[in-house]
Design an enzyme around this catalytic site. Structure first.
Site, PDB file in Angstrom:
ATOM      1  N   PHE A 149     -20.011 -14.195  27.872  1.00  0.00           N
ATOM      2  CA  PHE A 149     -21.213 -15.032  27.943  1.00  0.00           C
ATOM      3  C   PHE A 149     -20.986 -16.227  27.008  1.00  0.00           C
ATOM      4  O   PHE A 149     -20.564 -16.056  25.866  1.00  0.00           O
ATOM      5  CB  PHE A 149     -22.429 -14.213  27.492  1.00  0.00           C
ATOM      6  CG  PHE A 149     -23.727 -14.887  27.769  1.00  0.00           C
ATOM      7  CD1 PHE A 149     -24.272 -14.860  29.043  1.00  0.00           C
ATOM      8  CD2 PHE A 149     -24.402 -15.568  26.765  1.00  0.00           C
ATOM      9  CE1 PHE A 149     -25.480 -15.499  29.310  1.00  0.00           C
ATOM     10  CE2 PHE A 149     -25.605 -16.205  27.018  1.00  0.00           C
ATOM     11  CZ  PHE A 149     -26.144 -16.174  28.299  1.00  0.00           C
ATOM     12  N   ASP A 231     -20.696  -7.421  21.322  1.00  0.00           N
ATOM     13  CA  ASP A 231     -21.962  -7.926  21.844  1.00  0.00           C
ATOM     14  C   ASP A 231     -22.459  -6.883  22.845  1.00  0.00           C
ATOM     15  O   ASP A 231     -21.885  -6.731  23.929  1.00  0.00           O
ATOM     16  CB  ASP A 231     -21.740  -9.286  22.521  1.00  0.00           C
ATOM     17  CG  ASP A 231     -23.030  -9.879  23.074  1.00  0.00           C
ATOM     18  OD1 ASP A 231     -23.972  -9.110  23.352  1.00  0.00           O
ATOM     19  OD2 ASP A 231     -23.083 -11.112  23.257  1.00  0.00           O
ATOM     20  N   TYR A 256     -34.738  -8.175  24.824  1.00  0.00           N
ATOM     21  CA  TYR A 256     -35.554  -8.491  26.010  1.00  0.00           C
ATOM     22  C   TYR A 256     -34.944  -8.032  27.334  1.00  0.00           C
ATOM     23  O   TYR A 256     -35.529  -8.260  28.383  1.00  0.00           O
ATOM     24  CB  TYR A 256     -35.841 -10.003  26.063  1.00  0.00           C
ATOM     25  CG  TYR A 256     -34.622 -10.903  25.894  1.00  0.00           C
ATOM     26  CD1 TYR A 256     -33.716 -11.085  26.923  1.00  0.00           C
ATOM     27  CD2 TYR A 256     -34.395 -11.570  24.696  1.00  0.00           C
ATOM     28  CE1 TYR A 256     -32.608 -11.896  26.755  1.00  0.00           C
ATOM     29  CE2 TYR A 256     -33.295 -12.397  24.516  1.00  0.00           C
ATOM     30  CZ  TYR A 256     -32.408 -12.556  25.553  1.00  0.00           C
ATOM     31  OH  TYR A 256     -31.312 -13.350  25.377  1.00  0.00           O
ATOM     32  N   LYS A 257     -33.773  -7.402  27.275  1.00  0.00           N
ATOM     33  CA  LYS A 257     -33.150  -6.969  28.536  1.00  0.00           C
ATOM     34  C   LYS A 257     -33.569  -5.521  28.822  1.00  0.00           C
ATOM     35  O   LYS A 257     -34.711  -5.274  29.170  1.00  0.00           O
ATOM     36  CB  LYS A 257     -31.640  -7.139  28.440  1.00  0.00           C
ATOM     37  CG  LYS A 257     -31.209  -8.606  28.295  1.00  0.00           C
ATOM     38  CD  LYS A 257     -29.719  -8.710  28.105  1.00  0.00           C
ATOM     39  CE  LYS A 257     -29.261 -10.136  27.841  1.00  0.00           C
ATOM     40  NZ  LYS A 257     -29.344 -10.976  29.033  1.00  0.00           N
ATOM     41  N   ARG A 406     -26.364 -10.471  40.980  1.00  0.00           N
ATOM     42  CA  ARG A 406     -26.427  -9.301  40.100  1.00  0.00           C
ATOM     43  C   ARG A 406     -27.635  -8.457  40.480  1.00  0.00           C
ATOM     44  O   ARG A 406     -28.749  -8.964  40.554  1.00  0.00           O
ATOM     45  CB  ARG A 406     -26.572  -9.718  38.625  1.00  0.00           C
ATOM     46  CG  ARG A 406     -25.361 -10.402  38.064  1.00  0.00           C
ATOM     47  CD  ARG A 406     -25.435 -10.507  36.553  1.00  0.00           C
ATOM     48  NE  ARG A 406     -26.702 -11.028  36.059  1.00  0.00           N
ATOM     49  CZ  ARG A 406     -26.949 -11.284  34.778  1.00  0.00           C
ATOM     50  NH1 ARG A 406     -26.024 -11.024  33.872  1.00  0.00           N
ATOM     51  NH2 ARG A 406     -28.104 -11.770  34.392  1.00  0.00           N
TER      52      ARG A 406
HETATM   53  C1  LIG Z   1     -23.910 -11.117  26.535  1.00  0.00           C
HETATM   54  C2  LIG Z   1     -24.999 -11.985  26.012  1.00  0.00           C
HETATM   55  N1  LIG Z   1     -24.966 -12.390  24.729  1.00  0.00           N
HETATM   56  C3  LIG Z   1     -25.934 -13.199  24.231  1.00  0.00           C
HETATM   57  C4  LIG Z   1     -26.974 -13.641  25.016  1.00  0.00           C
HETATM   58  C5  LIG Z   1     -27.987 -14.658  24.543  1.00  0.00           C
HETATM   59  O1  LIG Z   1     -28.660 -14.323  23.441  1.00  0.00           O
HETATM   60  P1  LIG Z   1     -29.887 -15.163  22.868  1.00  0.00           P
HETATM   61  O2  LIG Z   1     -30.183 -16.312  23.791  1.00  0.00           O
HETATM   62  O3  LIG Z   1     -31.016 -14.212  22.883  1.00  0.00           O
HETATM   63  O4  LIG Z   1     -29.494 -15.627  21.546  1.00  0.00           O
HETATM   64  C6  LIG Z   1     -27.062 -13.213  26.343  1.00  0.00           C
HETATM   65  C7  LIG Z   1     -28.188 -13.650  27.183  1.00  0.00           C
HETATM   66  O5  LIG Z   1     -28.329 -13.365  28.328  1.00  0.00           O
HETATM   67  C8  LIG Z   1     -26.039 -12.386  26.853  1.00  0.00           C
HETATM   68  O6  LIG Z   1     -26.065 -11.993  28.130  1.00  0.00           O
END
Ligand SMILES: Cc1ncc(COP(=O)(O)O)c(C=O)c1O
Length: 445
Positions: A149, A231, A256-257, A406
């Protein structure tokens, strides 16, 4: 009969077969021990398959948010110390609730900041720690992969730059062989590059849903004196973890997921207890030793546990729903959730194999359940427009460029019949070319 009639008959047979499969799905739902949890959620659409992006609201999450609002109304500033639990301790209390989900000691987990900020502070912290351990010429490259990501790379590059390390030289990318997955052997082989000081990998790839071997990666890293961070955004709440047992050095994840704490909910982090003495890179008063925080000393005395990696004041209303949301997840039990998740994703893959392969859909997710997270990537050249057409049929999925739909059948509020309905609708949309009504910008034309 023309050849065309034959093809139409074939399709009609296939559709009848698909239709007949619904009773099998219903039987699976009847045998599902988690099926009642669905009533505790308010789903915005008939089929909500996007909980890996944003989980839906549950009665319990709404109630814990409402409780915090009432406390604000009734207690004002006293809520910091007199609310139940006191807002002042939200980060730590939520850390305790989360610890079993990630397999850690409660002191190793805290809630605060966003995932991106937690990557900044933890990568920064451990780049400094490696330098302190190995001296000014320490190898401080960070090993990541080319399917990550993007925010992870942005944050790590920034942390490298701030230490005078050129990211083009010190951010090392494990390359995917197939554009979907990353081979563990390739990660381990890349650790032999002398420059690597930290490996930072996802637990589950956000696009394909591949589940990584956290244990093997951590062990291989430690054998080489490399620190291992993860992560866990796409696994916490749907895949169990054993971070402490495995000895993972640090980890981050979103609230939030699969944790269903609401849009922009506060994030979580884990730091292994052997690093508790390490100085946080992004220091702030919320990470100060809580007993003396209000003495207002100008010298920073970090908390003696993972709490030290909080930075500023906890956003109470972005944290409060997590209390209720976690009650639901912990009540169902992460092992039961994972078992059902494997059942649902496996069922989806089987239906796609049976009914959608000849309609041009390919599975982009590993078939081995041990290498699969909570969602399935369906690939199709018209993925974007198909996703739009699904949404208009009350089936919410998401599109990830260039060709991935997805589908996340989240165990707490998704049944087998829902999965069946998604596949049936996909077949219909593709057969009738309904996606052609949408322009490439995603609008109905
Ligand atoms: C793998 C991963 N890391 C980090 C994040 C983003 O994190 P944030 O925007 O909450 O800082 C996401 C968001 O979808 C994600 O899928």
């Amino acid at each position: 009969m023309t050849e065309h009639d034959g093809a139409t008959d074939g399709r009609a047979d296939a559709n009848r077969e698909l239709d007949a499969g619904r009773s099998d799905a219903r039987e699976r739902d009847e045998a599902d021990p988690l099926s009642d949890y669905r009533d505790q959620f308010d789903l915005p659409d008939a089929y909500y398959m996007d909980g890996n992006s944003l989980g839906p609201i549950s009665d319990a999450a709404e109630a814990s948010l409402q409780r915090a609002v009432d406390q604000w109304r009734e207690q004002g500033i006293r809520g910091w110390t007199e609310a139940d639990p006191p807002w002042f301790w939200y980060g730590e209390r939520l850390g305790e609730e989360l610890a079993p989900l990630v397999g850690a000691d409660p002191a190793e987990v805290v809630v605060g900041n966003s995932t991106t900020i937690n990557i900044h502070t933890l990568i920064g912290t451990f780049l400094d720690a490696v330098e302190r351990r190995d001296g000014p010429t320490a190898d401080r490259g960070v090993l990541v992969n080319d399917l990550d990501f993007p925010t992870d790379h942005y944050a790590i590059r920034a942390q490298l730059r701030q230490r005078g390390l050129d990211p083009d030289e010190h951010l090392h990318l494990v390359e995917s062989r197939d554009g979907r997955t990353i081979e563990t052997d390739d990660i381990v082989a890349a650790m032999d590059d002398e420059d690597v000081g930290i490996v930072f990998m996802p637990s589950v790839l956000y696009r394909s849903g591949q589940l990584f071997d956290v244990e093997r990666i951590t062990e291989a890293a430690h054998d080489r004196g490399i620190l291992a961070g993860f992560d866990l955004a796409h696994s916490v709440g749907v895949v169990p973890h054993a971070l402490s047992d495995v000895g993972v050095d640090f980890a981050v994840w979103c609230g939030y997921k699969y944790l269903n704490a609401g849009p922009g909910a506060v994030a979580g982090l884990y730091v292994n207890e052997r690093h508790f003495e390490t100085t946080p890179a992004l220091a702030g008063w919320w990470g100060h030793d809580k007993e003396t925080q209000f003495e207002m000393n100008l010298e920073f005395t970090p908390a003696a546990d993972a709490g030290a990696w909080q930075a500023g004041t906890i956003p109470v209303f972005s944290a409060a729903p997590l209390f209720g949301a976690l009650e639901t997840v912990n009540d169902a039990g992460i092992d039961a959730i994972r078992e059902k998740s494997i059942g649902l994703t496996g069922y989806l893959i089987d239906l796609v194999d049976e009914h959608l392969t000849d309609r041009g859909v390919t599975i982009g997710t590993p078939r081995d359940p041990d290498r699969r997270g909570g969602h399935v990537a369906l690939e199709h050249p018209e993925a974007m427009r198909i996703s739009e057409a699904l949404r208009d049929r009350e089936i919410v999925v998401d599109f990830r460029p260039p060709n991935v739909i997805r589908v996340a059948p989240v165990p707490l509020y998704t049944g087998y019949e829902d999965v069946h309905a998604v596949v049936e609708t996909l077949a219909e949309i593709i057969d009738e070319k309904r996606y052609e009504r949408y322009d490439p910008a995603g609008d109905v034309t």
